[in-house]
Every structure is written in C-alpha cells, then in structure tokens.
Design a protein around this motif. Structure first.
Motif, mmCIF file in Angstrom:
data_model
loop_
_atom_site.group_PDB
_atom_site.id
_atom_site.type_symbol
_atom_site.label_atom_id
_atom_site.label_comp_id
_atom_site.label_asym_id
_atom_site.label_seq_id
_atom_site.Cartn_x
_atom_site.Cartn_y
_atom_site.Cartn_z
ATOM 1 N N SER A 189 0.839 -1.196 0.000
ATOM 2 C CA SER A 189 0.000 0.000 0.000
ATOM 3 C C SER A 189 0.874 1.246 0.000
ATOM 4 O O SER A 189 2.069 1.194 0.300
ATOM 5 N N ARG A 190 0.267 2.380 -0.342
ATOM 6 C CA ARG A 190 1.032 3.619 -0.491
ATOM 7 C C ARG A 190 0.285 4.799 0.101
ATOM 8 O O ARG A 190 -0.936 4.905 -0.038
ATOM 9 N N ILE A 191 1.026 5.689 0.730
ATOM 10 C CA ILE A 191 0.512 6.992 1.157
ATOM 11 C C ILE A 191 1.030 8.013 0.152
ATOM 12 O O ILE A 191 2.240 8.111 -0.049
ATOM 13 N N PRO A 192 0.141 8.770 -0.507
ATOM 14 C CA PRO A 192 0.583 9.711 -1.540
ATOM 15 C C PRO A 192 1.468 10.825 -0.980
ATOM 16 O O PRO A 192 1.226 11.337 0.123
ATOM 17 N N ALA A 193 2.503 11.171 -1.734
ATOM 18 C CA ALA A 193 3.381 12.294 -1.402
ATOM 19 C C ALA A 193 4.020 12.761 -2.704
ATOM 20 O O ALA A 193 4.765 12.008 -3.331
ATOM 21 N N SER A 194 3.728 13.981 -3.104
ATOM 22 C CA SER A 194 4.141 14.449 -4.433
ATOM 23 C C SER A 194 5.497 15.137 -4.454
ATOM 24 O O SER A 194 6.024 15.442 -5.521
ATOM 25 N N GLU A 195 6.082 15.411 -3.270
ATOM 26 C CA GLU A 195 7.330 16.167 -3.217
ATOM 27 C C GLU A 195 8.435 15.362 -2.529
ATOM 28 O O GLU A 195 8.168 14.427 -1.767
ATOM 29 N N VAL A 196 9.676 15.779 -2.801
ATOM 30 C CA VAL A 196 10.857 15.142 -2.205
ATOM 31 C C VAL A 196 11.787 16.224 -1.678
ATOM 32 O O VAL A 196 12.051 17.215 -2.370
ATOM 33 N N ILE A 197 12.274 16.058 -0.471
ATOM 34 C CA ILE A 197 13.288 16.959 0.088
ATOM 35 C C ILE A 197 14.644 16.357 -0.233
ATOM 36 O O ILE A 197 14.974 15.268 0.236
ATOM 37 N N GLY A 198 15.428 17.050 -1.051
ATOM 38 C CA GLY A 198 16.707 16.534 -1.503
ATOM 39 C C GLY A 198 17.730 16.417 -0.388
ATOM 40 O O GLY A 198 17.621 17.070 0.653
ATOM 41 N N MET A 199 18.747 15.607 -0.622
ATOM 42 C CA MET A 199 19.785 15.374 0.380
ATOM 43 C C MET A 199 20.555 16.653 0.707
ATOM 44 O O MET A 199 21.045 16.824 1.815
ATOM 45 N N GLY A 200 20.650 17.560 -0.262
ATOM 46 C CA GLY A 200 21.419 18.779 -0.035
ATOM 47 C C GLY A 200 20.591 19.984 0.337
ATOM 48 O O GLY A 200 21.131 21.079 0.529
ATOM 49 N N GLU A 201 19.283 19.806 0.484
ATOM 50 C CA GLU A 201 18.417 20.943 0.812
ATOM 51 C C GLU A 201 18.524 21.327 2.283
ATOM 52 O O GLU A 201 18.854 20.500 3.147
ATOM 53 N N ASP A 202 18.193 22.588 2.557
ATOM 54 C CA ASP A 202 18.112 23.049 3.939
ATOM 55 C C ASP A 202 16.989 22.285 4.637
ATOM 56 O O ASP A 202 15.839 22.323 4.178
ATOM 57 N N PRO A 203 17.274 21.572 5.722
ATOM 58 C CA PRO A 203 16.268 20.708 6.350
ATOM 59 C C PRO A 203 15.002 21.443 6.795
ATOM 60 O O PRO A 203 13.898 21.081 6.382
ATOM 61 N N ALA A 204 15.172 22.457 7.630
ATOM 62 C CA ALA A 204 14.004 23.158 8.163
ATOM 63 C C ALA A 204 13.221 23.844 7.046
ATOM 64 O O ALA A 204 11.988 23.795 7.003
ATOM 65 N N GLY A 205 13.945 24.481 6.125
ATOM 66 C CA GLY A 205 13.290 25.156 5.013
ATOM 67 C C GLY A 205 12.544 24.180 4.127
ATOM 68 O O GLY A 205 11.430 24.466 3.661
ATOM 69 N N GLY A 206 13.142 23.024 3.881
ATOM 70 C CA GLY A 206 12.502 22.014 3.055
ATOM 71 C C GLY A 206 11.214 21.510 3.670
ATOM 72 O O GLY A 206 10.210 21.326 2.974
ATOM 73 N N VAL A 207 11.217 21.293 4.977
ATOM 74 C CA VAL A 207 10.016 20.808 5.670
ATOM 75 C C VAL A 207 8.920 21.868 5.651
ATOM 76 O O VAL A 207 7.733 21.553 5.488
ATOM 77 N N ARG A 208 9.305 23.131 5.797
ATOM 78 C CA ARG A 208 8.303 24.210 5.781
ATOM 79 C C ARG A 208 7.698 24.396 4.393
ATOM 80 O O ARG A 208 6.490 24.580 4.258
ATOM 81 N N ARG A 209 8.543 24.348 3.355
ATOM 82 C CA ARG A 209 8.071 24.622 1.996
ATOM 83 C C ARG A 209 7.346 23.430 1.374
ATOM 84 O O ARG A 209 6.367 23.599 0.664
ATOM 85 N N LYS A 210 7.867 22.239 1.636
ATOM 86 C CA LYS A 210 7.333 21.049 0.970
ATOM 87 C C LYS A 210 6.487 20.226 1.942
ATOM 88 O O LYS A 210 6.913 19.197 2.474
#
Length: 323
Positions: free
Chosen positions: A47-68
C-alpha cells in the motif's frame, strides 16, 4: 500492529533500493509496510501513502520541511502522528527527517532536545556501543547530555537486553578534570543523575570496546566520530585486501581467507544495524544512512518494529519524567 511507514524517496539510492528493502521486510520478516511516495511508484502489492514532493539530500532541512508540506518525509511523520503507521523509516535528508518527526510527531514532554542514537558494532564481540548524539545537536548544554544518557540507557536496555547499561562521557582523558567546560559540567551532573549507570569519562579509543555500552557527547563531536569510524573501516578493509592480493602468490593464499574477511566486514558495517533512532520525539523514527541498500532498509524496518513492540517511547517518557 500498524504498518511501518517507509519514505520511498529518501536516500541516494531511492526509490529502487528502498522498495527492494521494503519488499524484503514483508517477504522475509512478515512486517507490514506502507510506502510513502508519488503516483506511479512501483509498489507492487504494498500500500502507499501519496506524497508528491521530495526533500533533496542537499536541501536546507528546516526550510525544506516548511516549503514542501507534501514531501514523503513529512507525510511519513504525519502517518505516525495520525495513527496510520506505527513508526517511520527514512534514508533521506537526516536534518529533514529529524525536523519532520519533531514538528509532526512532537517532542516527549520534558525533553530539551532529541538526539540521534547510533549503534556501533564492537569487533570480536557480540556487543555494540550506542553513540549519542550522532548529529542532531551541534551545540549542547550539560543538562541535555544528561537527558541523552537517560534516553540512551532506555534504548540500550530494550535494544540489547542490558539490565544496567554503562554510560561513558566522551572526553580527551579519563580523569574527571579533563575536557572542556561542557564535559566537566556534564560529568558532575551525571554522577548523581537518576537512571544512569555512569562510569566516568571515556576516550575515542574506548568506543569500540566492551568497556562501555553508551557513549554520550554533543552532536558535532558525535557525528565526527561516526564518520571517522565509517571511513576508517572502509579504508582499512580495502587496504588489507589490496595488500593481500598485491602479487599472484599472495592472491592465491588470500582466496581461502576471503570468506572470513567478508564475514568480519558484514558484522562491522553500519548496514547490519540499519539505522539510528531519533530519541526524544513522541514516536518511533528510524534514520538510515543516505547510501542505504535494500539490506540496510530491511534492518531499519526490523529495528523500527522492535522499538514499537518494546514500547520504547513510553519508557522514554517515564525516564525523562523521573529525571
């Protein structure tokens, strides 16, 4: 038990190795898994839970979580929060995994800062050493390190069946007078800390021995130690093989002992333990290495189930409240 939510898009080798590890967990261990990822993901019969975005390995962690907000990491943490999954596993951006777990699951009441507990296998022994913090908090206060020791003790008791795990404080010498101000102040607090079997300062050379079960330090030092040990293991194993196959004659004698060296590497490599647990958040969050293979993912899922079955989060709540 609820399924384990696996971030299908996290890690350098996603989604291929992540999917393979998830299927192995179902087929080999009978663990129910739900994948978190985008439409079109080849989930097979999972089974799958939908998620359309990915936070890249090099992205800012906090910013990535807030934006995506529809990122696979975020949705995995929300699945645990909402009672759709028993735990989350991700090999993605470590900081983002931590931020997602912290912001979505919340922090255990009384916990100052969550810490990453990494398991390090001890050579020539069935034991292992728990290192924390392994990278969540670059700068720490003495009281935080005391909590790390208390939470690490709960983790070690359940993960390895240790009745009274021995806690050492990482320093530049065994004497209580050695170390910087953080170490000296923490040492004084640990001597009377409840729920902690404190054995004093330990040095870097003590980490991979039977002399200590838990090594406590700040996240900056812990992460440096972790990466140094991983690099040293890989370099030494490579150098040994190169030296023993330098000539045709050596190579001929090397072949009979290759299985023994392969077995040693198998026992010492980080993938054998699968991942690190984020202690202090109100749910089970297992963070795997960014280069995790299907084997590492399999072991991370196995570890997640064990921590759920052992009700480690409830034990952590009790330990922090008592401290």
């Amino acid at each position: 038990m609820l399924p384990i939510a696996v971030d299908a898009m996290g890690g350098d080798r996603a989604p291929g190795e992540i999917l393979a590890g998830a299927h192995r967990a179902v087929g080999e261990l009978g663990i129910e898994v739900v994948l978190v990822g985008p439409d079109g993901l080849d989930c097979g019969d999972l089974s799958r839970i939908p998620a359309s975005e990915v936070i890249g390995m090099g992205e800012d962690p906090a910013g990535g979580v807030r934006r995506k907000k529809d990122a696979s990491l975020v949705r995995a943490a929300e699945a645990v929060r909402d009672g759709k999954a028993a735990a989350m596993v991700s090999a993605g951006n470590t900081g983002a995994a931590m931020a997602s777990a912290l912001l979505r699951m919340g922090r255990i009441k009384g916990v100052s800062r969550p810490a990453i507990a990494t398991v390090l296998p001890v050579p020539n022994s069935s034991r292992a050493t728990v290192l924390l913090d392994a990278g969540a908090n670059a700068e720490c206060q003495p009281e935080w390190l005391v909590q790390f020791a208390q939470m690490g003790s709960v983790f070690a008791r359940h993960r390895f069946g240790l009745a009274e795990p021995r806690v050492g404080l990482l320093s530049i010498g065994e004497e209580h007078t050695k170390g910087n101000s953080l170490v000296k102040e923490t040492h004084a607090l640990l001597e009377t800390a409840p729920g902690v079997c404190f054995i004093g300062n330990v040095e870097g050379r003590d980490i991979l021995t039977d002399d200590v079960d838990i090594v406590v330090t700040d996240g900056f030092s812990g992460n440096v130690v972790l990466k140094a040990l991983e690099g040293a293991l890989s370099s030494i194993m490579g150098a040994v093989e190169q030296a023993l196959t330098a000539t045709d004659e050596l190579a001929m004698h090397f072949e009979p002992i290759r299985p023994a060296l392969d077995d040693l590497y198998e026992r010492l490599e980080p993938e054998s333990f699968g991942g690190a647990m984020l202690l202090g958040v109100d749910g089970v969050c297992i963070i795997s290495h960014g280069s995790s293979s299907s084997k590492a993912v399999l072991n991370a899922i196995k570890m997640a189930r064990e921590m759920v079955v052992e009700e480690v989060v409830a034990e952590l709540r009790a330990a922090v409240a008592a401290g």
